[in-house]
Motif scaffolding. Structure first.
Motif, PDB file in Angstrom:
ATOM      1  N   ALA A   1      18.659   3.467  36.887  1.00  0.00           N
ATOM      2  CA  ALA A   1      19.788   4.323  36.528  1.00  0.00           C
ATOM      3  C   ALA A   1      20.298   5.088  37.738  1.00  0.00           C
ATOM      4  CB  ALA A   1      19.382   5.292  35.418  1.00  0.00           C
ATOM      5  N   LEU A   2      19.381   5.620  38.551  1.00  0.00           N
ATOM      6  CA  LEU A   2      19.784   6.341  39.751  1.00  0.00           C
ATOM      7  C   LEU A   2      20.403   5.391  40.773  1.00  0.00           C
ATOM      8  CD1 LEU A   2      19.908   8.904  41.449  1.00  0.00           C
ATOM      9  CD2 LEU A   2      17.573   8.414  42.229  1.00  0.00           C
ATOM     10  N   GLN A   3      19.788   4.235  40.952  1.00  0.00           N
ATOM     11  CA  GLN A   3      20.293   3.259  41.918  1.00  0.00           C
ATOM     12  C   GLN A   3      21.700   2.807  41.546  1.00  0.00           C
ATOM     13  OE1 GLN A   3      18.923   2.382  44.655  1.00  0.00           O
ATOM     14  NE2 GLN A   3      19.576   0.336  45.269  1.00  0.00           N
ATOM     15  N   THR A   4      21.908   2.519  40.262  1.00  0.00           N
ATOM     16  CA  THR A   4      23.227   2.086  39.797  1.00  0.00           C
ATOM     17  C   THR A   4      24.267   3.160  40.044  1.00  0.00           C
ATOM     18  OG1 THR A   4      22.248   0.666  38.097  1.00  0.00           O
ATOM     19  CG2 THR A   4      24.547   1.316  37.796  1.00  0.00           C
ATOM     20  N   ALA A   5      23.912   4.410  39.758  1.00  0.00           N
ATOM     21  CA  ALA A   5      24.850   5.518  39.973  1.00  0.00           C
ATOM     22  C   ALA A   5      25.193   5.673  41.450  1.00  0.00           C
ATOM     23  CB  ALA A   5      24.251   6.816  39.428  1.00  0.00           C
ATOM     24  N   LEU A   6      24.207   5.554  42.320  1.00  0.00           N
ATOM     25  CA  LEU A   6      24.444   5.697  43.759  1.00  0.00           C
ATOM     26  C   LEU A   6      25.327   4.573  44.295  1.00  0.00           C
ATOM     27  CD1 LEU A   6      20.887   6.807  44.957  1.00  0.00           C
ATOM     28  CD2 LEU A   6      22.953   8.217  44.892  1.00  0.00           C
ATOM     29  N   LEU A   7      25.156   3.355  43.761  1.00  0.00           N
ATOM     30  CA  LEU A   7      25.946   2.216  44.221  1.00  0.00           C
ATOM     31  C   LEU A   7      27.418   2.335  43.840  1.00  0.00           C
ATOM     32  CD1 LEU A   7      23.548  -0.789  43.501  1.00  0.00           C
ATOM     33  CD2 LEU A   7      24.221   0.085  45.743  1.00  0.00           C
ATOM     34  N   GLU A   8      27.720   3.160  42.844  1.00  0.00           N
ATOM     35  CA  GLU A   8      29.100   3.322  42.374  1.00  0.00           C
ATOM     36  C   GLU A   8      29.856   4.411  43.138  1.00  0.00           C
ATOM     37  OE1 GLU A   8      30.776   1.705  40.080  1.00  0.00           O
ATOM     38  OE2 GLU A   8      29.271   0.526  38.995  1.00  0.00           O
ATOM     39  N   ILE A   9      29.192   5.086  44.077  1.00  0.00           N
ATOM     40  CA  ILE A   9      29.796   6.235  44.756  1.00  0.00           C
ATOM     41  C   ILE A   9      30.461   5.794  46.057  1.00  0.00           C
ATOM     42  CG2 ILE A   9      29.322   8.462  45.854  1.00  0.00           C
ATOM     43  CD1 ILE A   9      26.869   8.647  43.975  1.00  0.00           C
ATOM     44  N   PRO A  10      31.748   6.128  46.266  1.00  0.00           N
ATOM     45  CA  PRO A  10      32.416   5.770  47.520  1.00  0.00           C
ATOM     46  C   PRO A  10      31.955   6.643  48.676  1.00  0.00           C
ATOM     47  CG  PRO A  10      33.880   7.084  46.161  1.00  0.00           C
ATOM     48  CD  PRO A  10      32.647   6.807  45.329  1.00  0.00           C
ATOM     49  N   ASN A  11      32.228   6.180  49.873  1.00  0.00           N
ATOM     50  CA  ASN A  11      31.864   6.913  51.073  1.00  0.00           C
ATOM     51  C   ASN A  11      32.693   8.193  51.193  1.00  0.00           C
ATOM     52  OD1 ASN A  11      30.459   7.397  53.418  1.00  0.00           O
ATOM     53  ND2 ASN A  11      30.996   5.450  54.382  1.00  0.00           N
ATOM     54  N   ILE A  12      32.176   9.154  51.942  1.00  0.00           N
ATOM     55  CA  ILE A  12      32.857  10.429  52.136  1.00  0.00           C
ATOM     56  C   ILE A  12      33.738  10.347  53.385  1.00  0.00           C
ATOM     57  CG2 ILE A  12      32.496  12.853  52.764  1.00  0.00           C
ATOM     58  CD1 ILE A  12      30.076  12.882  50.944  1.00  0.00           C
TER      59      ILE A  12
ATOM     60  N   ALA B   1      25.171  17.391  40.581  1.00  0.00           N
ATOM     61  CA  ALA B   1      24.284  17.854  39.501  1.00  0.00           C
ATOM     62  C   ALA B   1      23.828  16.680  38.643  1.00  0.00           C
ATOM     63  CB  ALA B   1      24.999  18.899  38.647  1.00  0.00           C
ATOM     64  N   THR B   2      24.734  15.767  38.333  1.00  0.00           N
ATOM     65  CA  THR B   2      24.386  14.592  37.531  1.00  0.00           C
ATOM     66  C   THR B   2      23.381  13.712  38.256  1.00  0.00           C
ATOM     67  OG1 THR B   2      26.554  14.587  36.466  1.00  0.00           O
ATOM     68  CG2 THR B   2      25.300  12.523  36.409  1.00  0.00           C
ATOM     69  N   LEU B   3      23.632  13.467  39.546  1.00  0.00           N
ATOM     70  CA  LEU B   3      22.727  12.621  40.318  1.00  0.00           C
ATOM     71  C   LEU B   3      21.353  13.255  40.472  1.00  0.00           C
ATOM     72  CD1 LEU B   3      25.209  11.458  43.094  1.00  0.00           C
ATOM     73  CD2 LEU B   3      24.287  10.057  41.237  1.00  0.00           C
ATOM     74  N   LEU B   4      21.328  14.556  40.717  1.00  0.00           N
ATOM     75  CA  LEU B   4      20.046  15.236  40.863  1.00  0.00           C
ATOM     76  C   LEU B   4      19.294  15.265  39.542  1.00  0.00           C
ATOM     77  CD1 LEU B   4      21.029  18.178  43.244  1.00  0.00           C
ATOM     78  CD2 LEU B   4      19.933  15.998  43.805  1.00  0.00           C
ATOM     79  N   GLY B   5      20.028  15.308  38.427  1.00  0.00           N
ATOM     80  CA  GLY B   5      19.382  15.214  37.121  1.00  0.00           C
ATOM     81  C   GLY B   5      18.722  13.860  36.932  1.00  0.00           C
ATOM     82  N   LEU B   6      19.435  12.782  37.345  1.00  0.00           N
ATOM     83  CA  LEU B   6      18.843  11.443  37.272  1.00  0.00           C
ATOM     84  C   LEU B   6      17.625  11.332  38.181  1.00  0.00           C
ATOM     85  CD1 LEU B   6      22.064   9.213  37.327  1.00  0.00           C
ATOM     86  CD2 LEU B   6      20.508   9.564  35.394  1.00  0.00           C
ATOM     87  N   ASP B   7      17.695  11.995  39.333  1.00  0.00           N
ATOM     88  CA  ASP B   7      16.564  11.969  40.257  1.00  0.00           C
ATOM     89  C   ASP B   7      15.377  12.735  39.676  1.00  0.00           C
ATOM     90  OD1 ASP B   7      15.382  11.206  42.726  1.00  0.00           O
ATOM     91  OD2 ASP B   7      15.678  13.247  43.485  1.00  0.00           O
ATOM     92  N   ASP B   8      15.644  13.821  38.983  1.00  0.00           N
ATOM     93  CA  ASP B   8      14.568  14.576  38.335  1.00  0.00           C
ATOM     94  C   ASP B   8      13.879  13.725  37.272  1.00  0.00           C
ATOM     95  OD1 ASP B   8      15.058  16.799  39.895  1.00  0.00           O
ATOM     96  OD2 ASP B   8      16.344  17.781  38.414  1.00  0.00           O
ATOM     97  N   ILE B   9      14.669  12.986  36.506  1.00  0.00           N
ATOM     98  CA  ILE B   9      14.101  12.084  35.493  1.00  0.00           C
ATOM     99  C   ILE B   9      13.253  11.018  36.170  1.00  0.00           C
ATOM    100  CG2 ILE B   9      14.670  10.338  33.765  1.00  0.00           C
ATOM    101  CD1 ILE B   9      17.191  11.996  33.120  1.00  0.00           C
ATOM    102  N   ARG B  10      13.747  10.483  37.280  1.00  0.00           N
ATOM    103  CA  ARG B  10      12.991   9.469  38.023  1.00  0.00           C
ATOM    104  C   ARG B  10      11.670  10.033  38.519  1.00  0.00           C
ATOM    105  NH1 ARG B  10      12.037   8.325  43.319  1.00  0.00           N
ATOM    106  NH2 ARG B  10      13.251  10.165  43.929  1.00  0.00           N
ATOM    107  N   LYS B  11      11.726  11.238  39.099  1.00  0.00           N
ATOM    108  CA  LYS B  11      10.497  11.852  39.616  1.00  0.00           C
ATOM    109  C   LYS B  11       9.501  12.136  38.498  1.00  0.00           C
ATOM    110  CE  LYS B  11      12.383  14.138  43.733  1.00  0.00           C
ATOM    111  NZ  LYS B  11      12.639  15.436  44.401  1.00  0.00           N
TER     112      LYS B  11
END
Length: 431
Positions: free
Chosen positions: A97-108, A28-38
């Motif tokens: 902001a979105l790029q930074t957040a994505l770079l901090e996420i570990p693999n699944i 939800a947080t990431l998609l919110g950042l993506d909405d702001i980006r869009k």
């Protein structure tokens, strides 16, 4: 790194993968950042489109001799120009902001990775070799005791030059350390099909980001000037050889190996392994890296682990293979096997190699792709890395497993050609 489009299409799967690692939901947080980006992109594009339209209308108004309308449109264009600069700044900030957040996420983790919190939940897969028994009146000594008895391992001299977590090896022990690295490199190139690489030991930020050492683990690294970092592992330069490229599928799997010095700040390890060579700021390691297709990466993972095992088998060192649980695996990994060698001086198994498959996690960060035969579209490669193995820890294991009661150390047979035929290291006489 994860594709925000995939997260938007699979939010439940993404959050479930985080839950396996003991992390909170984040979709939800990431998609919110993506909405702001869009929204920022849309606003910027709308302003630019209106500027282009107004510019045409100015020409039309002037053609009609309607100067009042032309002046009105010119004022609008000037206002839009000022607004566009603000919108472009908002867009850059939203993208960052979105790029930074994505770079901090570990693999699944993969589905077959055991769930757990830490190393206590790892699963033993197999063992090889029987630990050597020592008589009760002459128990096994730890490697630093063996090395100091030989008179060839000097932590005091290293501390005077460089501080804690460094060592000076002398004479036959320095040669044994070198022999281990050369033996491993020859084994992987001659018998396991890896291509030897002699890479740079200094790399730029984007190389460290590509293999996920940055930004998450900045405090674990050694900075070298304003633009370069000392490599923490040969994985960094080897994997980045396919950065920003489209690899010919006929080159896959690409298997690379290197013997390099490595440098780690060991942040957060205060009080752990403070004596000896287990945890050093500078150490030597033989690294293996494979670049594969998605269809073959899991098979390659098993193969790579077997290549690391072969090193220990030929050295005659008892070890076990551990499948790491979700709470203990590395940031970029989807599945990891650790090889743990038996250290009789410590009376336990210790990690000497870690072999991981990363899926397309690093490839997305590096934009490393390949084009399948006959296909128009490209796909991200899969990357794997493993120690083949840590040379310093192999030296530790040899000293502890091959120590003799008289203070000498027997040289493993496979290393004797690299030692000029020397079969035993004897304590250095001080007279």
């Amino acid at each position: 790194m994860y594709d925000i489009k995939w997260i938007r299409e699979n939010p439940e799967a993404f959050d479930h993968g985080r839950e396996l690692r003991g992390l909170d939901a984040l979709s939800a947080t990431l998609l919110g950042l993506d909405d702001i980006r869009k929204a920022a992109i849309a606003k910027s594009q709308s302003a630019q489109e209106r500027r282009n339209a107004a510019a045409k209308e100015i020409g039309q108004a002037m053609g009609r001799k309607d100067m009042a309308r032309a002046d009105e449109l010119k004022a609008e264009v000037a206002s839009l120009k000022a607004s566009s600069a603000t919108y472009e700044t908002e867009e850059r900030e939203a993208v960052m902001a979105l790029q930074t957040a994505l770079l901090e996420i570990p693999n699944i983790p993969d589905a077959d990775v055991p769930r757990g919190r830490d190393e206590h939940d790892n699963v033993e897969i197999r063992r090889h070799g029987e630990p050597r028994s020592f008589p009760a009146d002459s128990p096994a000594r730890e490697h630093f005791e063996v090395g100091e008895t030989l008179g060839l391992m000097d932590f005091e001299a290293a501390a005077k030059m460089s501080g804690a977590r460094f060592v000076v090896l002398r004479g036959g022990l320095a040669r044994l350390h070198r022999a281990l690295g050369q033996f491993m490199l020859d084994l992987h190139t001659d018998q396991h099909g890896y291509q030897e690489i002699d890479p740079p030991l200094l790399v730029r930020d984007d190389a460290m980001v590509g293999t996920a050492q940055l930004p998450k683990f900045r405090d674990d690294q050694f900075r070298a000037g304003d633009e370069l970092w000392l490599i923490p592992t040969g994985e960094v330069p080897l994997t980045n050889l396919v950065r920003d490229s489209i690899v010919d599928d006929k080159q896959l799997p690409m298997r690379l190996t290197a013997l390099t010095n490595c440098f780690r700040a060991e942040a957060g390890s205060a009080g752990r392994d403070t004596r000896g060579m287990i945890r050093q700021h500078q150490f030597t390691k033989v690294e293996m890296v494979s670049i594969t297709t998605p269809e073959t990466s899991r098979e390659e993972h098993e193969r790579m682990t077997g290549c690391a095992e072969a090193v220990l088998q030929k050295l005659g060192l008892p070890y076990r293979v551990m499948l790491l649980c979700t709470g203990d695996m590395g940031f970029a990994s989807v599945k990891t096997y650790d090889l743990e060698v038996w250290l009789p001086g410590q009376g336990k198994y210790r990690e000497i190699s870690s072999c991981s498959v990363c899926g397309d996690f690093q490839a997305r960060r590096m934009d490393a792709r390949y084009r399948p035969a006959g296909a128009k579209a490209t796909r991200f490669v899969h990357t794997l890395n493993g120690s083949g193995v840590a040379v310093g820890r192999a030296l530790v294991a040899v000293l502890e497993n091959y120590q003799n009661q008289d203070g000498s150390v027997t040289v493993p047979e496979v290393l004797r050609p690299y030692m000029g035929g020397i079969e035993v290291l004897h304590p250095v006489r001080k007279d």
